[in-house]
Design a protein around this motif. Structure first.
Motif, PDB file in Angstrom:
ATOM      1  N   LEU A 144      -4.779   3.410  -8.158  1.00 38.95           N
ATOM      2  CA  LEU A 144      -4.543   4.817  -7.813  1.00 38.95           C
ATOM      3  C   LEU A 144      -4.556   5.701  -9.054  1.00 38.95           C
ATOM      4  N   TYR A 197      -2.975   7.049   0.339  1.00 40.70           N
ATOM      5  CA  TYR A 197      -2.548   7.855  -0.813  1.00 40.70           C
ATOM      6  C   TYR A 197      -2.623   9.349  -0.471  1.00 40.70           C
ATOM      7  N   ASN A 198      -3.723   9.759   0.120  1.00 41.06           N
ATOM      8  CA  ASN A 198      -3.864  11.175   0.490  1.00 41.06           C
ATOM      9  C   ASN A 198      -2.777  11.604   1.468  1.00 41.06           C
ATOM     10  N   ARG A 255      -2.115  -2.023  -7.197  1.00 39.55           N
ATOM     11  CA  ARG A 255      -2.515  -0.814  -6.472  1.00 39.55           C
ATOM     12  C   ARG A 255      -2.106   0.460  -7.201  1.00 39.55           C
ATOM     13  N   LYS A 276      -7.008   4.589  -0.255  1.00 34.75           N
ATOM     14  CA  LYS A 276      -7.270   5.998  -0.580  1.00 34.75           C
ATOM     15  C   LYS A 276      -6.699   6.929   0.489  1.00 34.75           C
ATOM     16  N   GLN A 277      -6.914   6.567   1.750  1.00 34.49           N
ATOM     17  CA  GLN A 277      -6.418   7.408   2.839  1.00 34.49           C
ATOM     18  C   GLN A 277      -4.892   7.427   2.872  1.00 34.49           C
ATOM     19  N   TYR A 317     -12.154  -2.758  -6.410  1.00 30.18           N
ATOM     20  CA  TYR A 317     -12.084  -1.297  -6.342  1.00 30.18           C
ATOM     21  C   TYR A 317     -13.028  -0.594  -7.310  1.00 30.18           C
ATOM     22  N   TRP A 372      -8.020   6.198 -10.277  1.00 27.97           N
ATOM     23  CA  TRP A 372      -8.700   7.228  -9.473  1.00 27.97           C
ATOM     24  C   TRP A 372      -8.300   8.627  -9.928  1.00 27.97           C
ATOM     25  N   GLU A 373      -7.107   8.736 -10.525  1.00 25.72           N
ATOM     26  CA  GLU A 373      -6.659  10.024 -11.067  1.00 25.72           C
ATOM     27  C   GLU A 373      -7.137  10.207 -12.508  1.00 25.72           C
ATOM     28  N   CYS A 405       1.428   3.832  -3.191  1.00 26.17           N
ATOM     29  CA  CYS A 405       1.051   5.233  -2.960  1.00 26.17           C
ATOM     30  C   CYS A 405       2.240   6.161  -3.180  1.00 26.17           C
ATOM     31  N   TYR A 454       0.838  -1.203   0.000  1.00 24.28           N
ATOM     32  CA  TYR A 454       0.000   0.000   0.000  1.00 24.28           C
ATOM     33  C   TYR A 454       0.872   1.251   0.000  1.00 24.28           C
ATOM     34  N   ASP A 499      -7.289   3.080   4.540  1.00 24.52           N
ATOM     35  CA  ASP A 499      -7.268   2.141   3.427  1.00 24.52           C
ATOM     36  C   ASP A 499      -6.416   2.755   2.316  1.00 24.52           C
TER      37      ASP A 499
END
Lengths: 292, 292, 292
Positions: B143, B285-286, B139, B282-283, B172, B146-147, B109, B105, B280
């Protein structure tokens, strides 16, 4: 990062890790002991990589490895694999490491350090290790060979004694004389020319009666490693620490055990003073001598 | 109770817990890591209940859970079960939790955060992930989807690539294009329209020769996650961190790994800032983007 | 050595050690909990020896043993073996020890302490423990027998109730009356002469309806140990802590649980105040009474 924790990976092949070793590690100043049990030789590479790639190389003196447990053969193999893996890495990526399966390294070093400290130069002296085939007896034999003694190691069976001397020669490159001892007569014969007698028999078994050892004036030192009465050498109490009896200096198991504990503490502490140190039998012996 | 210890339950399905993850947790400021190994998905409910009913709800920010180990599929299932169990409880009874099996993860990220930070808006860009069927490649694909990138994920076998894209869509809800790449010709075809190329192949295997990538001016970014030479992309050294080569910005495995370590540390620290946080993909990654 | 760490060996026969117990131990002021799982009764001797021969006898108040896990029968056997081993040693070599498998010791002590604190002298009172064959019910029976109550312990099957009363008599030397209760009629009969009613049934099952208990004015106290609604006694909410309902004082599972937590914390703390203390059911009960 000034307060980076000193982390000791305590690695054992047994079903559970030694509470004894873990407590000693904390008392020696380690901040965190991470106990591992059921570890196999094949896991050591991953374990080493987990240690060395985590912290900045300048901080690797805060991470160290202690191989413990009971099985001394597995302990040696794990140590060998660990050193192999470390040696594949650049020096600045190496952590410090030691092995003390069953306490046999620190115990044998404490025993021989007591003898060395008592007699000084041991060059050319004759040594007999009675019932010496166990882990401690084997390492006492190696250490006294390194001190240029002529070492005889006895067992109740010649085949067992020969096998162990073979293992020692293969592992440490020193020659030990095997001998069968299983009667008063063979016991007497075994120590008749000895300057130093060490007994490393099982707990609660007397293997050297006073009637026998008192015949030999040549014996200068006797050391026993059995802490449960009856002790291994008749007349040598567990707490005797160089006491003179009939012209011989004698060391009991608790006296040797006291130095073993100091050596064990010191060993753990030293792991964290510098990275890339390997505390094998020779290094532990030197460290133990330094305590006297 | 002012000095209530920060306790991290480190939960792994493997035979032994990751020393790497444990050391990082201590370095991130955790007071006590309690390592669990051989944990099954079915144990997660008990584990969660053990966490949440122990301390006063106002103090639950001092207890957190980190799911680790190697097996990323088991890690996902354990995380799912944990979240299910937490969601059955009132909010004030929930501890914070994350998962980072095999570091996949935080690594993925870090990789995508480097790309995002370098290019800004990624909307509509074409991405090819070569040898992308492993945990990190998958992953990275998610990601970048998502972009709003158009992501192609390759494997030496079409069936494998299709299977993995199916798993990703199921897990996902994003659509990835599968592709078979097992020759210079198919490699060339795979990247011919790409703005971004990521290689997530095995250690020590070059999968993208300079002869091929240098043909395509359209490629803006190349990132490689193989830290053992020969690296995955010819000409991209492990420590290259956005260096320009032939008009492309390139990132090597150690540069990405450096950000991964920062993200990993930050992640553990964040678990203890507030209770009831779920980190998870997303979090994480942020959180990683926030480090750049 | 002024800062010698307080080390608690947490010993469990289960596949993994209880995170709940470990967290409580840290919150009770322990510096290091060393968790052991998969420990067998036969391992206890080695475990004790590892504890007692490590630190100086004057410092042994800094080492203690907590036997936990779920299996209360194994917990009792491990405790017995541990005490046997300790008793073979000189007193100055003994560490403090306790057992609280599944929290059943502290929970039952908290329950009976609430009752004792509420009524004062319990001599000669009639007690019925409904669904009392589990670990907590059994120990509530023992504690109330020690307070000279006449205790009846019920089960849905007479054979089960009789078997458990036999186990209690063998283990603690007190006589409990077995009784079969599996219908409104038998429930009514079971409590018709009771001064005190305790329910220790499974989570989420009501076993004593208001319609039945409200018929009996003689009942002074009702206590329930089921924390998941519907609760064991209709009308007794989990947080009721001695509230009067229809002339009876009632205690719910959370109120008892609150005292259990205090007792658990205190218990761990006490282990480190002096060496050579054995906290068995009686000692834990006394300690819990002291909290009220």
């Amino acid at each position: 990062m000034n307060n980076m924790k000193k982390i000791l990976a305590y690695i054992s092949p047994e079903n559970y890790s030694s509470l004894f070793d873990i407590i000693v590690a904390y008392d020696a100043g380690v901040d965190v002991v991470v106990p591992y049990c059921n570890i196999k030789v094949a896991d050591m590479r991953d374990m080493i990589h987990s240690c060395v790639f985590t912290r900045h190389p300048d901080k690797l003196n805060n991470t160290a490895i202690f191989i413990g447990g009971h099985d001394i053969r597995l302990g040696e193999e794990m140590m060998k694999k660990a050193i192999e893996t470390l040696n594949e890495l650049p020096e600045f990526f190496r952590v410090s490491i030691t092995v003390d399966s069953d306490g046999a390294y620190t115990t044998s070093c404490a025993c021989v350090a007591k003898i060395k400290n008592s007699l000084g130069d041991l060059d050319g002296l004759n040594v007999t290790i009675l019932a010496g085939t166990g882990p401690v007896g084997q390492r006492v034999a190696v250490l006294l060979s390194w001190e240029n003694c002529n070492v005889t190691l006895t067992s109740r069976k010649m085949s067992r004694s020969e096998a162990v001397c073979g293992i020692i020669e293969k592992g440490y490159g020193v020659k030990i004389t095997p001998m069968e001892v299983n009667s008063p007569e063979t016991t007497e014969k075994a120590i008749s020319e000895s300057d130093i007698v060490v007994t490393t028999g099982p707990e609660g078994v007397q293997i050297l009666p006073k009637e026998i050892w008192s015949k030999f004036q040549k014996i200068k030192i006797m050391a026993d490693l059995n802490a449960v009465p009856p002790y291994g050498i008749e007349g040598v109490e567990a707490n005797f620490d160089g006491k003179e009896i009939a012209g011989k200096k004698v060391f009991g198991a608790l006296a040797i055990g006291g130095l073993k504990m100091k050596s064990h503490h010191k060993l753990v502490g030293e792991l964290f003073t510098k990275k890339n140190r390997v505390f094998d039998l020779k290094q532990i012996y030197n460290l133990t001598l330094g305590l006297l």
